[in-house]
Write an enzyme that holds these catalytic residues in place. Structure first.
Site, PDB file in Angstrom:
ATOM      1  N   LYS A 173       3.104 -13.090  -3.636  1.00 62.06           N
ATOM      2  CA  LYS A 173       3.799 -11.816  -3.455  1.00 62.06           C
ATOM      3  C   LYS A 173       4.638 -11.881  -2.178  1.00 62.06           C
ATOM      4  O   LYS A 173       4.112 -12.104  -1.099  1.00 62.06           O
ATOM      5  CB  LYS A 173       2.781 -10.677  -3.382  1.00 62.06           C
ATOM      6  CG  LYS A 173       1.943 -10.547  -4.650  1.00 62.06           C
ATOM      7  CD  LYS A 173       0.852  -9.508  -4.515  1.00 62.06           C
ATOM      8  CE  LYS A 173      -0.217  -9.957  -3.545  1.00 62.06           C
ATOM      9  NZ  LYS A 173      -1.405  -9.057  -3.550  1.00 62.06           N
ATOM     10  N   THR A 204       1.787   2.277   1.796  1.00 63.11           N
ATOM     11  CA  THR A 204       1.604   1.133   0.899  1.00 63.11           C
ATOM     12  C   THR A 204       0.142   0.730   0.753  1.00 63.11           C
ATOM     13  O   THR A 204      -0.168  -0.379   0.313  1.00 63.11           O
ATOM     14  CB  THR A 204       2.398  -0.070   1.429  1.00 63.11           C
ATOM     15  OG1 THR A 204       1.957  -0.379   2.773  1.00 63.11           O
ATOM     16  CG2 THR A 204       3.894   0.215   1.440  1.00 63.11           C
ATOM     17  N   GLY A 206      -3.112  -0.101  -0.723  1.00 59.63           N
ATOM     18  CA  GLY A 206      -3.597  -0.391  -2.068  1.00 59.63           C
ATOM     19  C   GLY A 206      -2.595  -1.049  -2.996  1.00 59.63           C
ATOM     20  O   GLY A 206      -2.841  -1.141  -4.204  1.00 59.63           O
ATOM     21  N   THR A 207      -1.471  -1.541  -2.467  1.00 60.27           N
ATOM     22  CA  THR A 207      -0.466  -2.140  -3.348  1.00 60.27           C
ATOM     23  C   THR A 207      -0.997  -3.402  -4.039  1.00 60.27           C
ATOM     24  O   THR A 207      -0.751  -3.607  -5.231  1.00 60.27           O
ATOM     25  CB  THR A 207       0.822  -2.492  -2.575  1.00 60.27           C
ATOM     26  OG1 THR A 207       0.474  -3.243  -1.409  1.00 60.27           O
ATOM     27  CG2 THR A 207       1.574  -1.241  -2.169  1.00 60.27           C
TER      28      THR A 207
END
Length: 259
Positions: A173, A204, A206-207
């Site tokens: 990611k 953001t 818990g992305t």
């Protein structure tokens, strides 16, 4: 109805972990189940206490799920204890679990290591080879590959090394890269790049949990890995674009924006 099991820690503020996973799975119209590995006292400003479950309790939870409602896919998040990881791996082998997505929570946003060396080694040796996909962020990919990552070229080098070393597909990611928001899937010596708009949203929390759970939902629905990732990224973009703003720190996503 399809089913997804999340194996992760509980977030008392509801933004990450088990709670984020269940929200994500439910919005995807899939039945959510959970095995809790740890209970945390946390909110949008940070974590104040973590209490691990016993390995026996984790095993009992897994048996209870698999003996009754077999999951079509599994997402694994926070697993910080070596003995718990061993139990999870043992039960997954015993029940011949499929469609396993691992979000290797190893490095905090601040850069601090969240896993002890022993637990990290067990995670890599016992769980990674069972995974359909692992989803490290840039700092975690740097740890796994032992390579610095500054750009797309570095991402590809790291992905190749991780995939070959640990015998699993990897989605790196790229949210930590400054120039763009792009992710890289590498499996079977093939690369697939996913680009998306960078949403200006400081909330953001818990992305990573949300993305990995959404990917598991796609696999449970018998989508290809590539399509599962594409759809999960679209969902994550929507949760960020909704601009939910609650809490005093880095707040959670709006998992229910579609409802």
């Amino acid at each position: 109805m399809k089913t997804v099991l999340t194996i992760a820690g509980s977030d008392s503020s509801g933004g990450a972990g088990i709670q984020a996973d269940i929200k994500t799975i439910t919005v995807h119209k899939i039945y959510a189940m959970s095995v809790i590995t740890a209970v945390t006292a946390q909110n949008t400003m940070g974590v104040t206490k973590i209490m691990d479950m016993t390995p026996e309790m984790v095993a009992k939870q897994m048996v209870a799920v698999f003996e009754d409602i077999r999951p079509d896919a599994i997402k694994i998040g926070m697993v910080s204890d070596a003995e718990i990881i061993k139990v999870i791996a043992s039960k997954l082998r015993e029940y011949k679990a499929e469609n396993i997505v691992i979000d290797p929570i190893m490095v905090a946003t601040s850069g601090g290591r969240l896993l002890k060396k022993e637990a990290e080694a067990v995670l890599i040796e016992q769980l990674f080879p069972m995974a359909t996909l692992i989803t490290p962020n840039i700092p975690e990919a740097e740890v796994l590959s032992k390579l610095p990552i500054r750009d797309r070229f570095d991402m590809l080098n790291a992905a190749e090394k991780i995939a070959s070393t640990y015998s699993c597909a990897v989605l790196i990611k790229g949210g930590h890269l400054l120039e763009d928001a792009i992710d890289l899937l590498y499996r079977d010596e093939q690369e697939t790049w996913y680009s998306s708009e960078r949403i200006d949203n400081p909330n953001t929390h818990g992305t990573g949990c949300t993305l990995s759970s959404a990917i598991a939902c796609g696999l449970a629905d018998k989508k290809s890995l590539e399509d599962s990732i594409r759809d999960a990224k679209q969902y994550l973009t929507g949760t960020l674009r909704a601009q939910l703003d609650i809490g005093k720190g880095s707040g959670p996503l709006n998992h229910m924006y579609k409802i």
